[in-house]
Design an enzyme around this catalytic site. Structure first.
Site, mmCIF file in Angstrom:
data_model
loop_
_atom_site.group_PDB
_atom_site.id
_atom_site.type_symbol
_atom_site.label_atom_id
_atom_site.label_comp_id
_atom_site.label_asym_id
_atom_site.label_seq_id
_atom_site.Cartn_x
_atom_site.Cartn_y
_atom_site.Cartn_z
ATOM 1 N N ALA A 1 -6.753 3.157 -1.167
ATOM 2 C CA ALA A 1 -6.882 1.716 -0.935
ATOM 3 C C ALA A 1 -6.087 0.966 -1.992
ATOM 4 O O ALA A 1 -5.632 1.556 -2.985
ATOM 5 C CB ALA A 1 -8.353 1.305 -0.999
ATOM 6 N N LYS A 2 -5.896 -0.279 -1.799
ATOM 7 C CA LYS A 2 -5.287 -1.129 -2.822
ATOM 8 C C LYS A 2 -5.689 -2.568 -2.516
ATOM 9 O O LYS A 2 -5.944 -2.924 -1.371
ATOM 10 C CB LYS A 2 -3.754 -1.007 -2.768
ATOM 11 C CG LYS A 2 -3.096 -1.313 -4.076
ATOM 12 C CD LYS A 2 -3.236 -0.148 -5.035
ATOM 13 C CE LYS A 2 -2.586 -0.415 -6.355
ATOM 14 N NZ LYS A 2 -2.638 0.771 -7.222
#
Ligand code: NAD
Length: 449
Positions: free
Chosen positions: A137-138
């Site tokens: 994720a980011k």
């Protein structure tokens, strides 16, 4: 062709993913460096290669090329001026096949959804390479933190967190610091999330202060991971650390710890450097002394007299056994690759070896330990932090280091085996290993209908 288009849409134009956040000098989960001229092409080359070798079916490829979730939120903040300003915030979950998703949050004026999507995917592969049970994720908020007060940053962080309550969670998605975010940012997220949960939720983020559920050993984790990979590489090559010479570019967190640990292994660290230049002593540099010097001189080596002054370019081309570029991207390109004399290059920094140098180094028989593996010690200790938070039992530094060393060594050996099996470089092996691992897990889980 269609596969390429899918990938292109994911790994599209991005800027440089470097983080030099002095307020949190040691812990970040930075993304890859994606080529200046063709930001996603350097990445794409590797993915295409891995996909073809694995002969992945198109549906799986499509699945892995598409983020499972992309959230965009408006983040209103009452600024110190008394005016309301609205910022845009993002969180992208690329994939949660292997476990809850994991990845940093960056604050920067040019953050955008495309960049965050590319970085989220990169986290998926990075976690898979070191076998931590996380997806990728980011997140990011488009703002200029350098122009904001602490109060404004706190309000921004708390509102962003409140807007992401359904996304974040110790079992769902676990943020960490990245560019321009730090331990304090993580502390605000923990507090905001915990207030809503009506109980303390330390495990909702990693990269926290130790007093707030952070992990020991984090400060040295990335450098320790680099050195563990180097030791494993030496082992494969039948070389002994105490007979090796080392050059290290960059003397910040990753570079100085890598230099120190190589020094402790008995290697002769003959060159070190910072942004202002390099220092060379063929008899070996006393690294603890150099670290003390830098600490006493605003983290620079300016005026260090225990070695001869050379340029950073000369450092890269020294006749050493091991080269650890731990400063910034694009240091070794097709222009200087043929002059590199090291036998092993361990990418402490993100992207120090450009895509166009890979084949030249390979032809010269130089083993390149790719960033996705070499600097993954940080994300590995992130995983340890999450485990400790969930256990409510905190490990000694010695235990953290021991487990980190084991995981990094295993990861190196896995990639080495893959590289031999497919007759590819370690970098190509990393993508093959990661994509294959996620794809196989996905096949076992099946597609929920
Ligand atoms: P840092 O800011 O602590 O240190 C950077 C060092 O590089 C400094 O000594 C600086 O003077 C030097 N430097 C900067 N530009 C240079 C140049 N042109 N030539 C030579 N030296 C130069 O940063 P860090 O945390 O050690 O990170 C270094 C690299 O490692 C970055 O690419 C970062 O993204 C990557 N990385 C860091 C971590 C981490 O946990 N810190 C984790 C993964 C990857």
């Amino acid at each position: 062709m269609q596969l390429c288009l899918y990938l292109c849409s994911i790994f599209s134009l991005t800027t440089i993913f470097m983080s030099v956040d002095l307020s949190s000098p040691y812990y970040k989960e930075p993304g890859p460096k994606l080529d200046h001229e063709s930001p996603f092409e350097s990445m794409m080359e590797r993915f295409r290669f891995a996909a073809e070798i694995l002969n992945l079916d198109e549906g799986i490829f499509q699945y892995l090329s598409t983020p499972v979730k992309q959230v965009t939120v408006s983040v209103p903040v009452m600024m110190d001026s008394g005016k309301i300003q609205v910022f845009e915030g993002y969180r992208v979950i690329h994939d949660d096949v292997l476990g809850p998703s994991k990845g940093g949050i960056r604050y920067a004026p040019d953050v955008n959804l495309e960049e965050v999507k590319a970085l989220a995917a990169w986290m998926t592969w990075k976690c898979a390479v070191v076998n931590v049970p996380f997806g990728g994720a980011k997140g990011g908020v488009r703002c200029n933190p350098k122009e904001m007060s602490q109060r404004e940053l706190e309000h921004l962080t708390r509102r962003y967190t409140a807007n992401m309550l359904e996304v974040f969670g110790p079992d769902r998605d676990i943020p960490a610091p990245d560019m321009n975010t730090n331990e304090q940012t993580m502390a605000w997220i923990v507090d905001t999330y915990s207030m809503h949960a009506r109980r303390n939720q330390w495990a909702v983020v990693t990269g926290k202060p130790i007093i707030l559920g952070g992990s020991r050993g984090r400060k040295e984790a990335t450098g320790r991971g680099v050195v563990t990979c180097v030791m494993s590489a030496l082992n494969k090559k039948g070389m002994l650390a105490n007979q090796c010479s080392v050059a290290v570019q960059g003397f910040g967190n990753v570079g100085s710890i890598s230099a120190l640990l190589m020094h402790e292994q008995g290697s002769k660290v003959v060159a070190i450097s910072d942004v202002n230049g390099a220092y060379y002593n063929p008899k070996g540099i006393n690294i603890p002394m150099a670290m003390a010097y830098a600490a006493a001189h605003q983290n620079t080596l300016d005026g260090f007299t225990e070695a001869e002054r050379i340029s950073n370019q000369e450092l890269l081309e020294l006749d050493v056994d091991i080269l650890i570029p731990a400063a910034k991207e694009d240091q070794i390109s097709k222009e200087n690759a043929h002059r590199i004399r090291a036998k092993i290059i361990a990418e402490g920094a993100n992207g120090p070896v450009m895509a166009n140098a890979d084949s030249i180094l390979d032809e010269k028989g130089i083993m390149v330990i790719p960033d996705i593996l070499a600097n993954a010690g940080g994300v590995t200790v992130s995983y340890f932090e999450w485990v400790q938070d969930r256990q409510g039992y905190f490990w000694t530094e010695e235990r953290v280091n021991r487990r980190l060393t084991r995981m990094m060594r295993d990861a190196f050996n896995n990639l080495y085996t893959v590289s031999e099996q497919y007759k590819v470089t370690l970098r190509q092996a990393a993508y093959i290993y990661a994509i294959d691992k996620v794809a196989r897990t996905l096949k076992l889980r099946g597609i929920y209908a």
